[in-house]
Motif scaffolding. Structure first.
Motif, mmCIF file in Angstrom:
data_model
loop_
_atom_site.group_PDB
_atom_site.id
_atom_site.type_symbol
_atom_site.label_atom_id
_atom_site.label_comp_id
_atom_site.label_asym_id
_atom_site.label_seq_id
_atom_site.Cartn_x
_atom_site.Cartn_y
_atom_site.Cartn_z
ATOM 1 N N GLU A 1 7.630 -4.214 8.726
ATOM 2 C CA GLU A 1 7.476 -4.881 7.427
ATOM 3 C C GLU A 1 8.259 -4.138 6.341
ATOM 4 O O GLU A 1 8.903 -4.763 5.499
ATOM 5 N N LEU A 2 8.206 -2.811 6.374
ATOM 6 C CA LEU A 2 8.954 -2.024 5.392
ATOM 7 C C LEU A 2 10.456 -2.160 5.603
ATOM 8 O O LEU A 2 11.234 -2.161 4.650
ATOM 9 N N GLN A 3 10.862 -2.303 6.853
ATOM 10 C CA GLN A 3 12.280 -2.480 7.150
ATOM 11 C C GLN A 3 12.743 -3.856 6.657
ATOM 12 O O GLN A 3 13.817 -3.980 6.081
ATOM 13 N N THR A 4 11.919 -4.870 6.844
ATOM 14 C CA THR A 4 12.237 -6.210 6.348
ATOM 15 C C THR A 4 12.352 -6.211 4.828
ATOM 16 O O THR A 4 13.209 -6.885 4.268
ATOM 17 N N ALA A 5 11.505 -5.422 4.168
ATOM 18 C CA ALA A 5 11.543 -5.324 2.707
ATOM 19 C C ALA A 5 12.728 -4.497 2.214
ATOM 20 O O ALA A 5 12.989 -4.427 1.017
ATOM 21 N N GLY A 6 13.440 -3.839 3.135
ATOM 22 C CA GLY A 6 14.598 -3.033 2.759
ATOM 23 C C GLY A 6 14.255 -1.627 2.318
ATOM 24 O O GLY A 6 15.113 -0.900 1.843
ATOM 25 N N ALA A 7 12.991 -1.237 2.481
ATOM 26 C CA ALA A 7 12.557 0.083 2.015
ATOM 27 C C ALA A 7 12.973 1.196 2.971
ATOM 28 O O ALA A 7 13.248 2.310 2.540
ATOM 29 N N ILE A 8 12.982 0.899 4.270
ATOM 30 C CA ILE A 8 13.330 1.915 5.271
ATOM 31 C C ILE A 8 14.271 1.316 6.310
ATOM 32 O O ILE A 8 14.408 0.099 6.417
ATOM 33 N N THR B 1 13.781 3.809 -2.259
ATOM 34 C CA THR B 1 12.491 4.354 -2.671
ATOM 35 C C THR B 1 11.754 3.423 -3.630
ATOM 36 O O THR B 1 10.528 3.373 -3.628
ATOM 37 N N ALA B 2 12.481 2.648 -4.432
ATOM 38 C CA ALA B 2 11.820 1.703 -5.339
ATOM 39 C C ALA B 2 11.115 0.611 -4.533
ATOM 40 O O ALA B 2 9.981 0.230 -4.843
ATOM 41 N N ALA B 3 11.757 0.113 -3.479
ATOM 42 C CA ALA B 3 11.138 -0.901 -2.622
ATOM 43 C C ALA B 3 9.949 -0.312 -1.869
ATOM 44 O O ALA B 3 8.927 -0.979 -1.691
ATOM 45 N N LEU B 4 10.059 0.941 -1.461
ATOM 46 C CA LEU B 4 8.954 1.608 -0.777
ATOM 47 C C LEU B 4 7.772 1.768 -1.734
ATOM 48 O O LEU B 4 6.627 1.500 -1.373
ATOM 49 N N SER C 1 4.066 -0.060 -1.402
ATOM 50 C CA SER C 1 2.854 0.738 -1.292
ATOM 51 C C SER C 1 1.859 0.448 -2.404
ATOM 52 O O SER C 1 0.721 0.896 -2.360
ATOM 53 N N ASP C 2 2.260 -0.321 -3.406
ATOM 54 C CA ASP C 2 1.370 -0.651 -4.518
ATOM 55 C C ASP C 2 0.381 -1.719 -4.064
ATOM 56 O O ASP C 2 0.766 -2.757 -3.559
ATOM 57 N N PHE C 3 -0.880 -1.444 -4.231
ATOM 58 C CA PHE C 3 -1.903 -2.413 -3.851
ATOM 59 C C PHE C 3 -3.022 -2.391 -4.880
ATOM 60 O O PHE C 3 -3.196 -1.437 -5.616
ATOM 61 N N THR C 4 -3.768 -3.451 -4.907
ATOM 62 C CA THR C 4 -4.901 -3.539 -5.813
ATOM 63 C C THR C 4 -6.119 -2.999 -5.092
ATOM 64 O O THR C 4 -6.427 -3.409 -3.974
#
Length: 73
Positions: free
Chosen positions: A27-34, A46-49, A53-56
């Motif tokens: 999922e993180l790879q799909t988001a471009g974070a890693i 790192t901004a995408a990561l 990682s931000d959650f409510t």
């Protein structure tokens, strides 16, 4: 930045199954974070990561104020 622990090492540290770490990495790879390459995880955005990682925080049924430490962050 290169992160040397393998997914199995991360799973051991978090006391979860490696399959869960693999799913999260996908999922993180799909988001471009890693980017994951042969046992090495590269932090590519790192901004995408940070965004991923931000959650409510779930509402607490505890009588204690869940936001009591909010001012410390």
């Amino acid at each position: 930045m290169e992160v040397p622990p393998r997914q199995s090492d991360i799973a051991d540290l978090l006391a979860v199954r490696r399959a869960g770490v693999s799913t999260a990495c996908g999922e993180l790879q799909t988001a471009g974070a890693i980017r994951v390459r042969r046992g090495v995880t590269l932090l590519s955005d790192t901004a995408a990561l940070r965004k991923a990682s931000d959650f409510t925080r779930p509402q607490s049924s505890s009588p204690h104020n869940p936001d009591a430490f909010e001012s410390l962050t």
